[in-house]
Design a protein around this motif. Sequence first.
Motif, mmCIF file in Angstrom:
data_model
loop_
_atom_site.group_PDB
_atom_site.id
_atom_site.type_symbol
_atom_site.label_atom_id
_atom_site.label_comp_id
_atom_site.label_asym_id
_atom_site.label_seq_id
_atom_site.Cartn_x
_atom_site.Cartn_y
_atom_site.Cartn_z
ATOM 1 N N ASP A 34 -23.637 -29.169 -13.402
ATOM 2 C CA ASP A 34 -23.083 -28.449 -12.256
ATOM 3 C C ASP A 34 -22.557 -27.094 -12.717
ATOM 4 O O ASP A 34 -21.858 -27.006 -13.736
ATOM 5 C CB ASP A 34 -21.933 -29.233 -11.633
ATOM 6 N N SER A 86 -20.473 -31.564 -7.536
ATOM 7 C CA SER A 86 -21.208 -32.625 -6.846
ATOM 8 C C SER A 86 -20.258 -33.746 -6.426
ATOM 9 O O SER A 86 -19.299 -34.063 -7.136
ATOM 10 C CB SER A 86 -22.290 -33.204 -7.765
ATOM 11 N N GLN A 119 -20.119 -26.213 -2.555
ATOM 12 C CA GLN A 119 -21.056 -27.314 -2.739
ATOM 13 C C GLN A 119 -22.411 -27.003 -2.118
ATOM 14 O O GLN A 119 -23.432 -27.555 -2.531
ATOM 15 C CB GLN A 119 -20.477 -28.598 -2.148
#
Length: 467
Positions: A216, A222, A269
Amino acid sequence: MNDFLQRRQFICNSGLSLGGVALAGLMRGDAGAAAHFAPKAKRVIYLFMHGGPSQLDLLDHKPGLKKLHGQELPTSVRGDQRLTGMTSGQKSLPITASMFNFARHGQSGAWVSELLPHTGKIIDEICVIRSMHTEAINHDPAVTFLQTGHQQPGRPSFGAWLSYGLGCESRDLPAFVVMVSRGSAARPADPLYARLWGSGFLPSNHQGVALRSSGDPVLYLSNPEGMDAATRRDELDVIAALNRKQLAQQHDPEIATRIAQYEMAFRMQSSMPELTDMSGESAATLDDYGPQSRQPGTFAANCLMARRMAERGVRFIQLYHRGWDQHYNLPSDLRLQCGDVDQPAAALVRDLKQRGMLDETLVVWGGEFGRTTYLQGKLEATNHGRDHHGRCFTMWMAGGGIKPGVQFGETDDFCFNVVRDPVHVHDLNATLLHQLGIDHKLLTYRFQGRDYRLTDVHGNVVKGILA
C-alpha cells in the motif's frame, strides 16, 4: 447568572464556534488559504539530492583548477571557513580538479558536466544558481535548515508552511506528499527523519504524507479482511461523532485535525490506487523518464508520480534521493548517482512543459550544501573524495515564473567562495514563497507567544532570477 458564569459560558460557546469553523476549514482542505498577491506558481516539485552534490563536478565549471591540481589551498582563500571532523585532522588540503569533462549546451552556452547529459538538453529551460550558501556544515542541521529555516529541529517544514498558507487544490489527496529513493552508490544511508516533512507547531494535518515504494502506498490504506467500504464509512461516522463531542468539550484544534485526517484517509482509499496506477502512461512517456521508471520506488518512477500528483492538485511534492555524500570514491559514486537522476529530472521538466504545466509548477533541484575543492583522503590518479562545503553550492530551478536559460551568481576561481550575487537559504525560501503568491514576511504563526515564519527574521526575494 453572575458575571463569572456569563464569561465562562461565552468562552465555551466561542470555543465551540471557533472549533466548528476550524473543522469546516479542515474538511474543505483550505484552512489558512490566502495568497498575498497573484501567484506565478501553484505548486512545487522539490528534487532533493540528500548528501550534498559536488557543484564543481556538475554545474560550476572551474577549468583553471587543473593547473593548481595537487597544490595546497591558499589560506587567503579558505579564510575562517570551518572544517568538519572528517578533514580537520588532515595535515594538507590539496586542491583537486574535477576529473570530468564539461561542454557548453543550449543557446545560453552554459557549461554542464558529462555526468548530466540530459540536464544539458534542458539547460535553456532552467535557472542555475551557482551562488547558494549556508552556515551549516553537517547533514542533519543543513537539511533541517534548508527544509525548515532553522538548524535545530522543531520548526514546520516548507511543505507544511505551504499547506498552512495556501491549503490544497485536491479534495482527495494531501497537500504535501513525500517520496524517498535510494541512490545506486553503495554507501551507508544518512538518516532522513520524518520531522523533515513534519508540521512542527502547525496543526498536524499540514505534515507531509510519505508514500511507500511497495505494498500500500500509505500504511493501512486497504481495509482489513472482512471489512467493506460501507462498514468502514459507518465506523468513521461513529468515531467522528465521538471526536466532535470531545471537541465541543475541550476545544482542542488537534481533535478537529484528527477528524479531517480520518476523512482524508477514507477518500485516499479511492484516490491513491488511481494515482499509482501507471497503466495509462504511454510507452514513450515511460521511456523518456528512463528504464527505471517502470520500477516502483526509484527516482525515475517517483518523478513520473510527481507529475501525476501535480496534475491532481498536490501542492508540495518532495522527492528525496539518497547517496550524495561522496567523502570517498567520488568519481565512481557521483557517476552512479547522476545516472539515477539526470534523465528523469530532465524528463519531468520536459513533460510538464509539454502538458502546459511548467509555467505554474516550480521545479527545484539541489542538496543541503556542496563539496570542497580540496581533497578528503588520499589523492589518486583516478579516485578521491570531497568533504562538506556550505560556503558555496549549486541548485537549479525551472518553471513557475523563474527566468529560464540563466546562470545566476558566481564563485571564485577555486569554487570556494561566492563572489557575485550570493543567495542564502533564507533568500531561496523567500523567493519560492514569492512565486507562490506569498510574502514570506507575512506568512506567520504564533506559537508560545512569538510569531514564527519560514525565513525567521531574514531573507530577500532574488529578483534577478524572476522572469
